[in-house]
Write an enzyme that holds these catalytic residues in place. Structure first.
Site, PDB file in Angstrom:
ATOM      1  N   THR A 427      24.365   4.458  18.190  1.00  0.00           N
ATOM      2  CA  THR A 427      23.838   3.106  17.962  1.00  0.00           C
ATOM      3  C   THR A 427      24.188   2.633  16.557  1.00  0.00           C
ATOM      4  OG1 THR A 427      21.994   3.742  19.389  1.00  0.00           O
ATOM      5  CG2 THR A 427      21.700   1.734  18.144  1.00  0.00           C
ATOM      6  N   THR A 445      23.631  -1.038  20.824  1.00  0.00           N
ATOM      7  CA  THR A 445      23.986   0.322  21.243  1.00  0.00           C
ATOM      8  C   THR A 445      24.763   0.375  22.550  1.00  0.00           C
ATOM      9  OG1 THR A 445      22.998   2.513  21.604  1.00  0.00           O
ATOM     10  CG2 THR A 445      21.876   0.666  22.613  1.00  0.00           C
ATOM     11  N   GLU A 466      22.882   3.895  29.117  1.00  0.00           N
ATOM     12  CA  GLU A 466      21.504   3.577  28.729  1.00  0.00           C
ATOM     13  C   GLU A 466      20.449   4.040  29.729  1.00  0.00           C
ATOM     14  OE1 GLU A 466      20.306   2.733  25.277  1.00  0.00           O
ATOM     15  OE2 GLU A 466      22.167   1.691  25.734  1.00  0.00           O
ATOM     16  N   SER A 497      13.859   2.964  21.696  1.00  0.00           N
ATOM     17  CA  SER A 497      13.194   3.214  20.406  1.00  0.00           C
ATOM     18  C   SER A 497      13.687   2.238  19.357  1.00  0.00           C
ATOM     19  CB  SER A 497      13.526   4.622  19.916  1.00  0.00           C
ATOM     20  OG  SER A 497      13.135   5.571  20.851  1.00  0.00           O
ATOM     21  N   GLY A 518      19.604   6.201  16.004  1.00  0.00           N
ATOM     22  CA  GLY A 518      19.102   7.578  15.948  1.00  0.00           C
ATOM     23  C   GLY A 518      18.185   7.971  17.086  1.00  0.00           C
TER      24      GLY A 518
HETATM   25  N1  GLU Z   1      19.348   4.449  23.600  1.00  0.00           N
HETATM   26  C1  GLU Z   1      18.560   4.620  22.436  1.00  0.00           C
HETATM   27  C2  GLU Z   1      17.377   3.673  22.437  1.00  0.00           C
HETATM   28  O1  GLU Z   1      17.468   2.615  22.968  1.00  0.00           O
HETATM   29  C3  GLU Z   1      19.339   4.418  21.206  1.00  0.00           C
HETATM   30  C4  GLU Z   1      20.380   5.461  21.095  1.00  0.00           C
HETATM   31  C5  GLU Z   1      20.517   6.122  19.768  1.00  0.00           C
HETATM   32  O2  GLU Z   1      20.205   5.510  18.759  1.00  0.00           O
HETATM   33  O3  GLU Z   1      20.909   7.280  19.743  1.00  0.00           O
HETATM   34  O4  GLU Z   1      16.369   3.999  21.907  1.00  0.00           O
END
Ligand code: GLU
Length: 648
Positions: A427, A445, A466, A497, A518
């Site tokens: 991301t 992301t 996702e 997140s 992250g």
């Molecule tokens: N898919 C994650 C989210 O939406 C973000 C992916 C990442 O930052 O590693 O929380």
């Protein structure tokens, strides 16, 4: 003469009183500004763009210089990132944008999270448990993980509503970067070594990305000129034909065809891994403008992204759970990185992440008790569980529903939770402020590094994975109660997140904007940065630079970065704490890009994370071409004599 003396004395008293009053009233807002000396790199008034890749920051700055606003710049930056940082974000993914409109004094959140297709169901990832040790790896690289992408429509919607340039204009810098090429930077070179680009060699679906990023089977070398003709062609097509070509036209067809790919194991295709997206799912994709989640921490107002992101709710829970402790006060043992400070942070994270796991998901599908989770009485009850000098043995979620204003729920026994799956730092986040004071805080992301590893054939962009952000096994149950907030469902958006944040002073002036990649550690990177700014009184760059600590589940192991005192870490590992802090501390947590705006001078500053390359470009008022929009309604140009170029 006498009269004049009296007048002068009176004026002086008045001026003095105003100064004192200003200092007192602005105290919380300015305490971390240190008289504007150290707000970041370097102060200006024409706008600041901070991204994790300098090439993309420059694109945003050019848009600001040409007279565009923060929303225009954000659109151009997103498309440019698709070219120069294709492993983290792009039109094959989704994201969350928080926008502050200065003129209207209004904050909006634009949600362009990927959606599950209509044929998705809660059990769809269960077959992958037949491959022990490979579950995430196989599921996340199969077409089944691809959510209906939202980024393009999200950006187009923001531009259409609040931008001043067309989608076609916003795409031009990216078309040029992709078509003419750019020099590969160190992070992209490193990224092309990633295993996601090495699955199923010989399978055309998985070969497609390799043709671009691992030509002749080798990773790209830093300094190579990388040209992406397919991506340039795709962007040009979208520029000419609009978003329909992506959601309803030839690109939609190519996306559907690409996500039919599935991984193999032991020589056999994993049939369950075939994607379920249809043309109808793409045509039905919708962006949602949601109300921001808003609450206070020590007099500062935080506005962020609500469900389907768990970001703002969890960030604010952690901050509010910690608020009764004098974080930042060294005399009471709460200085930066002290045992008590880190213990309180971890304990608050454990409590908040326990609640997150039970209650947070797509609110179009589940009733997320947002008010209860941030209710002062609920927070007080939960915070009472934190002892600054010891660790709770076992942390569980509680029930915030009785604290909701709307309705009364009977308290029921909650189920225990699986610990959060630990995932890496993918991301990207960027923050922008323009000369009018409009702010964009945007986290975007394709989920994992290179998403699924599947590039849309002939169109040159990567598809997200996702849907692996959903629970892999359904958790909904009546006894013990669990609402299954993040179980897969048709057309649902997986819990995120991502925590793009804008912080305001008590008069509603935006003073900072930041966020991070992250996975679930995003939330804690934002918490660490917030405490560094507010409690430890660091400037935006210092707040980003400081080492971070992160715990993303109720009872799992915390992560920490090098830079904390070993003595403190050892103390936290021993009784009465007993935190399971591993010895591995070379881990990198997040990559925060932020802007800060001095409420006193209006000077704007940027901070970028050295954990990635990081790019900050500050625009000077005199660099802005005011004629670009001479025919538009650009009526706010009265400040060109207000030069700003001196840092302090
Ligand atoms: N898919 C994650 C989210 O939406 C973000 C992916 C990442 O930052 O590693 O929380």
């Amino acid at each position: 003469m006498k009269r004049q003396n009296h007048f002068t004395r009176f004026s002086l008293i008045r001026i003095f009183t105003v100064i004192i009053l200003t200092i007192v009233l602005m105290a919380p807002a300015t305490s971390w500004c240190k008289g504007n000396l150290f707000l970041g790199v370097p102060g200006g008034k024409g706008g600041v763009v901070t991204t994790s890749v300098p090439d993309a920051a420059r694109v945003g700055a050019e848009i600001l210089k040409a007279g565009g606003n923060a929303i225009d710049a954000a659109a151009a930056v997103q498309f440019a990132l698709n070219v120069v940082e294709p492993y983290f974000s792009g039109i094959g993914g989704g994201g969350f944008m928080v926008i502050y409109l200065a003129k209207e004094r209004k904050t909006i959140t634009v949600e362009s999270r990927e959606k599950a297709p209509a044929a998705a169901d809660p059990e769809m990832f269960v077959p992958f448990f037949g491959f022990p040790g490979q579950v995430f790896s196989l599921a996340s690289t199969s077409g089944l993980a691809v959510g209906v992408p939202g980024t393009l429509l999200g950006v187009a919607t923001a531009l259409d509503k609040w931008g001043t340039i067309s989608l076609s204009e916003a795409l031009q810098p990216a078309i040029k970067l992709a078509g003419d090429g750019f020099r590969v930077g160190p992070k992209l070179a490193e990224a092309t070594e990633n295993s996601r680009l090495q699955n199923e060699i010989g399978d055309p679906a998985y070969d497609e990305a390799r043709k671009v990023f691992r030509p002749f089977g080798n990773p790209l070398e830093q300094g190579t000129l990388l040209v992406q003709p397919d991506l340039a062609k795709t962007f040009a097509k979208i520029a000419a034909e609009g978003t329909d070509v992506f959601y309803k036209g030839e690109i939609a067809e190519a996306i559907v065809a690409t996500q039919l790919a599935t991984r193999t194991f032991g020589g056999f295709d994993i049939a369950a891994g075939i994607g379920r997206m249809t043309l109808e799912d793409l045509a039905n994709y919708n962006v949602v403008l949601r109300k921001p989640v808003v609450d206070e921490y020590r007099g500062f107002i935080f506005k962020g992204m609500g469900p389907p992101s768990s970001g703002a709710l969890t960030v604010l829970q952690i901050l509010k759970l910690s608020e009764r402790f004098p974080i930042g006060d060294e005399r009471q043992g709460f200085g930066f990185g002290s045992t008590r400070t880190l213990n309180v942070m971890m304990e608050a994270m454990r409590l908040a992440f326990a609640d997150r796991a039970v209650w947070m998901g797509d609110e179009d599908f589940v009733d997320v008790p947002k008010e209860g989770l941030l209710d002062d009485d609920y927070i007080a009850m939960r915070s009472a569980l934190i002892d600054p000098d010891s660790r709770q043995d076992n942390v569980e979620a509680d029930d915030p529903r009785p604290f909701e204003d709307k309705h009364y729920w009977k308290k029921r026994k909650l189920s225990r939770l699986d610990s959060e799956m630990q995932k890496g730092g993918h991301t990207t986040h960027f923050s922008i402020v323009d000369r009018w004071g409009n702010v964009v805080s945007y986290t975007t992301t394709i989920e994992s590094f290179w998403g699924t590893g599947l590039m849309v054939k002939d169109y040159g962009f990567m598809l997200n994975n996702e849907l692996t952000d959903f629970n892999f096994r359904p958790t909904a149950s009546d006894v013990p109660f669990n609402p299954g907030a993040n179980d897969v469902a048709a057309n649902k958006r997986p819990r995120s997140s991502m925590s793009p944040t804008i912080v305001f002073n008590r008069w509603g002036k935006p003073i900072a904007a930041y966020g991070s990649p992250g996975g679930s550690t995003i939330i804690n990177s934002v918490v660490n940065t917030s405490m560094n700014l507010i409690d430890h009184k660091r400037n935006i760059q210092e707040a980003i630079d400081q080492p971070r600590i992160s715990q993303t589940s109720a009872n799992g192991s915390p992560l920490w970065e090098a830079g904390f005192s070993q003595e403190v870490i050892d103390e936290l590992k021993a009784p009465p704490f007993g935190h399971n802090l591993s010895d591995e501390r070379l881990r990198v947590i997040g990559s925060v890009q932020g802007v800060a705006i001095s409420p006193l001078t209006g000077l704007q500053y940027g901070g970028a994370d050295r954990r990635r390359v990081g790019g900050v470009v500050t625009v000077k008022l005199k660099e802005i071409d005011d004629c670009w929009h001479c025919n538009g309604d650009d009526d706010d140009d009265d400040d060109d004599d207000d030069d700003d170029d001196d840092d302090d």
